[in-house]
Design a protein around this motif. Sequence first.
Motif, PDB file in Angstrom:
ATOM      1  N   VAL A  28      24.543  -0.543  -0.908  1.00 59.00           N
ATOM      2  CA  VAL A  28      23.179  -0.622  -1.461  1.00 59.00           C
ATOM      3  C   VAL A  28      22.722   0.775  -1.884  1.00 59.00           C
ATOM      4  O   VAL A  28      22.206   0.959  -2.990  1.00 59.00           O
ATOM      5  N   ILE A  29      22.917   1.762  -1.030  1.00 66.62           N
ATOM      6  CA  ILE A  29      22.532   3.138  -1.369  1.00 66.62           C
ATOM      7  C   ILE A  29      23.247   3.573  -2.649  1.00 66.62           C
ATOM      8  O   ILE A  29      22.640   4.181  -3.534  1.00 66.62           O
ATOM      9  N   GLY A  30      24.531   3.248  -2.750  1.00 64.46           N
ATOM     10  CA  GLY A  30      25.336   3.675  -3.896  1.00 64.46           C
ATOM     11  C   GLY A  30      24.855   3.147  -5.235  1.00 64.46           C
ATOM     12  O   GLY A  30      25.145   3.739  -6.278  1.00 64.46           O
ATOM     13  N   LYS A  31      24.106   2.067  -5.235  1.00 63.93           N
ATOM     14  CA  LYS A  31      23.592   1.498  -6.487  1.00 63.93           C
ATOM     15  C   LYS A  31      22.466   2.329  -7.091  1.00 63.93           C
ATOM     16  O   LYS A  31      22.163   2.190  -8.274  1.00 63.93           O
ATOM     17  N   PHE A  32      21.845   3.193  -6.288  1.00 64.89           N
ATOM     18  CA  PHE A  32      20.599   3.824  -6.706  1.00 64.89           C
ATOM     19  C   PHE A  32      20.658   5.347  -6.807  1.00 64.89           C
ATOM     20  O   PHE A  32      19.653   6.022  -6.688  1.00 64.89           O
ATOM     21  N   TRP A  33      21.851   5.859  -7.056  1.00 69.68           N
ATOM     22  CA  TRP A  33      21.961   7.299  -7.311  1.00 69.68           C
ATOM     23  C   TRP A  33      23.271   7.569  -8.049  1.00 69.68           C
ATOM     24  O   TRP A  33      24.087   6.680  -8.237  1.00 69.68           O
ATOM     25  N   PHE A 105      14.181   2.281 -11.017  1.00 70.91           N
ATOM     26  CA  PHE A 105      14.857   2.491 -12.296  1.00 70.91           C
ATOM     27  C   PHE A 105      16.069   1.579 -12.483  1.00 70.91           C
ATOM     28  O   PHE A 105      16.756   1.658 -13.495  1.00 70.91           O
ATOM     29  N   TYR A 106      16.365   0.762 -11.488  1.00 67.16           N
ATOM     30  CA  TYR A 106      17.546  -0.092 -11.523  1.00 67.16           C
ATOM     31  C   TYR A 106      17.164  -1.532 -11.212  1.00 67.16           C
ATOM     32  O   TYR A 106      16.127  -1.797 -10.613  1.00 67.16           O
ATOM     33  N   GLU A 107      18.059  -2.421 -11.556  1.00 65.66           N
ATOM     34  CA  GLU A 107      17.871  -3.815 -11.191  1.00 65.66           C
ATOM     35  C   GLU A 107      18.176  -3.969  -9.702  1.00 65.66           C
ATOM     36  O   GLU A 107      19.218  -3.540  -9.228  1.00 65.66           O
ATOM     37  N   THR A 108      17.255  -4.567  -8.994  1.00 66.14           N
ATOM     38  CA  THR A 108      17.456  -4.805  -7.569  1.00 66.14           C
ATOM     39  C   THR A 108      17.516  -6.304  -7.318  1.00 66.14           C
ATOM     40  O   THR A 108      17.034  -7.097  -8.118  1.00 66.14           O
ATOM     41  N   ASN A 109      18.110  -6.671  -6.207  1.00 68.90           N
ATOM     42  CA  ASN A 109      18.124  -8.079  -5.833  1.00 68.90           C
ATOM     43  C   ASN A 109      17.530  -8.220  -4.431  1.00 68.90           C
ATOM     44  O   ASN A 109      17.173  -7.225  -3.796  1.00 68.90           O
ATOM     45  N   LYS A 110      17.432  -9.444  -3.962  1.00 71.72           N
ATOM     46  CA  LYS A 110      16.814  -9.702  -2.661  1.00 71.72           C
ATOM     47  C   LYS A 110      17.592  -9.038  -1.521  1.00 71.72           C
ATOM     48  O   LYS A 110      17.004  -8.606  -0.536  1.00 71.72           O
ATOM     49  N   PHE A 111      18.899  -8.956  -1.660  1.00 70.90           N
ATOM     50  CA  PHE A 111      19.704  -8.321  -0.612  1.00 70.90           C
ATOM     51  C   PHE A 111      19.371  -6.836  -0.500  1.00 70.90           C
ATOM     52  O   PHE A 111      19.179  -6.318   0.607  1.00 70.90           O
ATOM     53  N   ASP A 112      19.289  -6.141  -1.641  1.00 69.93           N
ATOM     54  CA  ASP A 112      18.944  -4.711  -1.638  1.00 69.93           C
ATOM     55  C   ASP A 112      17.615  -4.492  -0.920  1.00 69.93           C
ATOM     56  O   ASP A 112      17.490  -3.612  -0.063  1.00 69.93           O
ATOM     57  N   ILE A 113      16.637  -5.298  -1.292  1.00 72.35           N
ATOM     58  CA  ILE A 113      15.299  -5.161  -0.710  1.00 72.35           C
ATOM     59  C   ILE A 113      15.325  -5.487   0.778  1.00 72.35           C
ATOM     60  O   ILE A 113      14.695  -4.801   1.585  1.00 72.35           O
ATOM     61  N   SER A 114      16.090  -6.521   1.162  1.00 72.55           N
ATOM     62  CA  SER A 114      16.142  -6.895   2.580  1.00 72.55           C
ATOM     63  C   SER A 114      16.767  -5.788   3.431  1.00 72.55           C
ATOM     64  O   SER A 114      16.334  -5.563   4.561  1.00 72.55           O
ATOM     65  N   VAL A 115      17.759  -5.105   2.905  1.00 77.69           N
ATOM     66  CA  VAL A 115      18.395  -4.011   3.660  1.00 77.69           C
ATOM     67  C   VAL A 115      17.390  -2.879   3.863  1.00 77.69           C
ATOM     68  O   VAL A 115      17.264  -2.339   4.972  1.00 77.69           O
ATOM     69  N   ILE A 116      16.661  -2.531   2.818  1.00 72.42           N
ATOM     70  CA  ILE A 116      15.659  -1.457   2.934  1.00 72.42           C
ATOM     71  C   ILE A 116      14.556  -1.867   3.902  1.00 72.42           C
ATOM     72  O   ILE A 116      14.122  -1.065   4.742  1.00 72.42           O
TER      73      ILE A 116
END
Length: 195
Positions: A28-33, A105-116
Motif C-alpha cells: 500500500v505504501i509503495g503505491k503512493f510514492w 494524487f493517486y487512485e485509491t481503493n477500499k483496501f488502501d483506505i482500510s490499511v491506513i
Amino acid sequence: MLYIIPTKRGIGIELWGAYGDLNNFYEVIGKFWNDEKASEKLGFENRDKLISNFSFEIRKAKDNSRLKRENNHLYPFEEGKYLGTQFSWVHFLFSISALKYNMQFYETNKFDISVILQIEFWLEKAMNSYDETGARNLIPFINDGLHGANEYIYQCMRTTNLEYFLLGGGKKAFRKLPELLKRGIFYTEESMLLS
C-alpha cells in the motif's frame, strides 16, 4: 493483523504484524510514492525521501531483519511468527501525514483506505496506552494536524525528531511532543521559522 504498541521509554512505537500483514502495508505504501510524473509537484521529492525511509523499515521488518516474536502480544491465542520494527512518534506521524497527502494524487481503493485507518486506530490506541494525558493533545496530529504538503517535510521531521530525542523519553517528553510538532503545522510561528 497489524498492531502498534508504545516502546518502553515512550520514545516511539513498535509496529507488529505477521509477514502477510506487513507485506500488504508495504505494498500500500509503495503505491503512493516514487513516481516520476508526480515528482515535479512542489515538495513531492521531499515527501518521497520521508516515505522511502518509512517504507524501508517496513520492508526490513517483513523480511525478518528487525523485531521478532512467536505470538501476538495483544492476542496470545493467535499463534505464529510476528515481525516488527520501531519508529519514533515523530517519524511515524510525519510519515503517515506525507503518505496520506500523496494518496490524493493517486487512485485509491477500499483496501488502501482500510490499511491506513487500521494504522491510525492502533497509533491512537498506543498513544492512549502510554499516557492518556499526553495523548489528548497528540491525537489530532494523526488526523491531518501536520501539513503533508510541506515542501521541507523531511527536514522538519528530522529536526523535530532530534529535539524530541534530546528530551530523553518518558511521559514528560511525550507531553511536550505536541509543542514540538507545531513546526509541522502550516502557518504556525514554529513552521515559519523553518521557511
